[in-house]
Design a protein around this motif. Structure first.
Motif, PDB file in Angstrom:
ATOM      1  N   PRO A   1       0.829  -1.211   0.000  1.00 22.60           N
ATOM      2  CA  PRO A   1       0.000   0.000   0.000  1.00 22.60           C
ATOM      3  C   PRO A   1       0.863   1.260   0.000  1.00 22.60           C
ATOM      4  O   PRO A   1       2.024   1.239   0.423  1.00 22.60           O
ATOM      5  CB  PRO A   1      -0.807  -0.124   1.298  1.00 22.60           C
ATOM      6  N   THR A   2       0.277   2.365  -0.430  1.00 22.56           N
ATOM      7  CA  THR A   2       1.078   3.572  -0.690  1.00 22.56           C
ATOM      8  C   THR A   2       0.614   4.825   0.058  1.00 22.56           C
ATOM      9  O   THR A   2       1.196   5.890  -0.138  1.00 22.56           O
ATOM     10  CB  THR A   2       1.051   3.876  -2.194  1.00 22.56           C
ATOM     11  N   CYS A   3      -0.412   4.710   0.888  1.00 17.09           N
ATOM     12  CA  CYS A   3      -0.916   5.881   1.604  1.00 17.09           C
ATOM     13  C   CYS A   3      -0.700   5.701   3.108  1.00 17.09           C
ATOM     14  O   CYS A   3      -1.153   4.712   3.693  1.00 17.09           O
ATOM     15  CB  CYS A   3      -2.403   6.087   1.322  1.00 17.09           C
TER      16      CYS A   3
ATOM     17  N   GLU B   1      -8.075   5.768  -2.324  1.00 22.33           N
ATOM     18  CA  GLU B   1      -9.510   5.581  -2.097  1.00 22.33           C
ATOM     19  C   GLU B   1     -10.260   5.304  -3.395  1.00 22.33           C
ATOM     20  O   GLU B   1     -11.370   4.771  -3.389  1.00 22.33           O
ATOM     21  CB  GLU B   1     -10.111   6.803  -1.397  1.00 22.33           C
ATOM     22  N   SER B   2      -9.672   5.663  -4.529  1.00 21.66           N
ATOM     23  CA  SER B   2     -10.233   5.335  -5.836  1.00 21.66           C
ATOM     24  C   SER B   2      -9.083   5.174  -6.811  1.00 21.66           C
ATOM     25  O   SER B   2      -7.994   5.709  -6.616  1.00 21.66           O
ATOM     26  CB  SER B   2     -11.184   6.437  -6.323  1.00 21.66           C
ATOM     27  N   GLY B   3      -9.334   4.398  -7.852  1.00 21.04           N
ATOM     28  CA  GLY B   3      -8.263   4.149  -8.791  1.00 21.04           C
ATOM     29  C   GLY B   3      -7.160   3.324  -8.151  1.00 21.04           C
ATOM     30  O   GLY B   3      -7.389   2.555  -7.218  1.00 21.04           O
ATOM     31  N   THR B   4      -5.948   3.510  -8.641  1.00 21.23           N
ATOM     32  CA  THR B   4      -4.800   2.774  -8.141  1.00 21.23           C
ATOM     33  C   THR B   4      -3.624   3.719  -7.982  1.00 21.23           C
ATOM     34  O   THR B   4      -3.680   4.881  -8.384  1.00 21.23           O
ATOM     35  CB  THR B   4      -4.393   1.659  -9.127  1.00 21.23           C
TER      36      THR B   4
ATOM     37  N   PRO C   1      -6.853   8.348   0.835  1.00 20.07           N
ATOM     38  CA  PRO C   1      -8.000   8.683   1.684  1.00 20.07           C
ATOM     39  C   PRO C   1      -7.599   9.694   2.747  1.00 20.07           C
ATOM     40  O   PRO C   1      -6.431   9.821   3.115  1.00 20.07           O
ATOM     41  CB  PRO C   1      -8.387   7.343   2.303  1.00 20.07           C
ATOM     42  N   ALA C   2      -8.596  10.424   3.262  1.00 18.25           N
ATOM     43  CA  ALA C   2      -8.334  11.462   4.261  1.00 18.25           C
ATOM     44  C   ALA C   2      -7.690  10.886   5.520  1.00 18.25           C
ATOM     45  O   ALA C   2      -6.927  11.576   6.205  1.00 18.25           O
ATOM     46  CB  ALA C   2      -9.640  12.179   4.611  1.00 18.25           C
ATOM     47  N   THR C   3      -7.973   9.623   5.814  1.00 15.72           N
ATOM     48  CA  THR C   3      -7.397   8.981   7.006  1.00 15.72           C
ATOM     49  C   THR C   3      -5.920   8.669   6.837  1.00 15.72           C
ATOM     50  O   THR C   3      -5.201   8.502   7.814  1.00 15.72           O
ATOM     51  CB  THR C   3      -8.136   7.679   7.309  1.00 15.72           C
TER      52      THR C   3
END
Length: 342
Positions: free
Chosen positions: A196-198, A217-220, A228-230
């Protein structure tokens, strides 16, 4: 994702590309897992570990900067003393016995002792300019991807892009599947693990070693999907490629009589859905951020490199004294092939 022959060749060509891609030789193969089973020796199943020689059974989280404890690394860039590890692949013969499948280096990395190829990407695998700005991981950062208990496609789909490729040749990259190939593969099997990247911007780790990270949160990541905001901080994508030399096991007369595919992970998963990987950050100083800010490919002027001999020389002694290479009726730790939904 499709990889045309031209793209496959571009992945291997060092000209003006800006994809941080490098080999790491095998540091050791052992039943140790300081992320999931810290302090436990032997850990439940066998792993192949790469990177800095500060690797140990505990990897005490209070020692945030492991680069200060390492004196060598099995990776090409000597400033990278991170540790990378995955499970080990085995072949199950018709008579029910198991044999470890060796790893071989990726194309362009001849002479490297097994190991795998590591990527840090700003824009995804098939964007060779890598112009986006991303944040490097920090000392003390750790993460894990996958589910060792997954035995169904639905369980595996929770994690994006943990795949297998049946290699027609060393440069094959498609098609990619979530489960083990069901036919003999001419050049072996490649496993690919994209993390994961976020990042949540606060925690260097979490109890499950995953919650502090998230997917877009959408796409890749490749399509530039927003975090995402979190988890608002866009990190580089860490990506492993491991090539398993299954060619010595391509005689279907040796495969299980019921026609099932014969490969199994060291912890018993015969479906392939439990593919997983671990990571502990250990780059020295700001070396990784420098490389991400001034992208390079294989030969990076912002980083210190070492030759193959130095990479292969960096090893750690195995702690668990057991035979992992002879034919055996069980996998290390007493595991057997398991195809049951959990």
């Amino acid at each position: 994702m499709k990889c045309t022959p031209a793209v496959a060749l571009a992945l291997l060509a060092p000209a003006a590309n800006a994809l941080l891609r490098f080999p790491c030789a095998q540091l050791l193969i052992d039943r140790r897992d300081p992320l999931v089973n810290p302090g436990q020796s032997p850990s439940p199943h066998l792993h192949q570990i790469l990177g800095g020689n500060a690797f140990n059974t505990t990897m005490d989280p209070s020692v945030a900067d492991i680069s200060k404890a390492a004196t060598c690394t099995s990776c090409q860039f000597s400033e990278d003393t991170s540790n990378y590890w995955t499970a080990v692949l085995y072949f199950k013969a018709k008579n029910g016995t198991y044999k470890r499948v060796p790893q071989i280096p990726n194309s362009g990395f001849d002479g490297v002792n097994g190991g795998m190829t590591v990527y840090y990407m700003q824009d995804g695998l098939y964007n060779f300019q890598q112009t986006s700005k991303v944040t490097a991981f920090q000392p003390g950062f750790r993460m894990y991807i996958g589910d060792v208990n997954a035995r169904t496609r639905e369980q595996a789909e929770r994690f994006r892009q943990l795949t297998y490729t049946c290699l027609d040749n060393i440069n094959t990259r498609d098609p990619q599947t979530l489960d083990f190939p069901t036919v003999p593969c001419k050049a072996g099997i490649m496993t690919a693990l994209r993390f994961p990247t976020c990042w949540d911007g606060k925690n260097l780790d979490s109890p499950d070693h995953m919650a502090h990270m998230a997917y877009p949160e959408s796409g890749t990541f490749e399509s530039g999907g927003p975090c995402p905001a979190t988890h608002p901080v866009r990190m580089s994508q860490l990506f492993y490629e491991v090539i398993w030399d299954t060619t010595q096991f391509n005689n279907k007369a040796d495969w299980p009589e019921d026609g099932s595919q014969p490969f199994v992970w060291s912890f018993g998963d015969g479906t392939g859905y439990a593919n997983h990987g671990d990571y502990i950050f250990g780059w020295q100083g700001d070396a990784l951020q420098r490389a991400l800010d001034a992208p390079c490919y294989i030969n990076c002027p912002t980083l210190k490199s070492q030759d193959v001999a130095a990479m292969n020389k960096c090893t750690v002694e195995r702690e668990v004294k057991e035979d992992i290479d002879s034919w055996s009726t069980t996998l290390p730790g007493g595991h057997v092939a398991n195809y049951v939904k959990r």
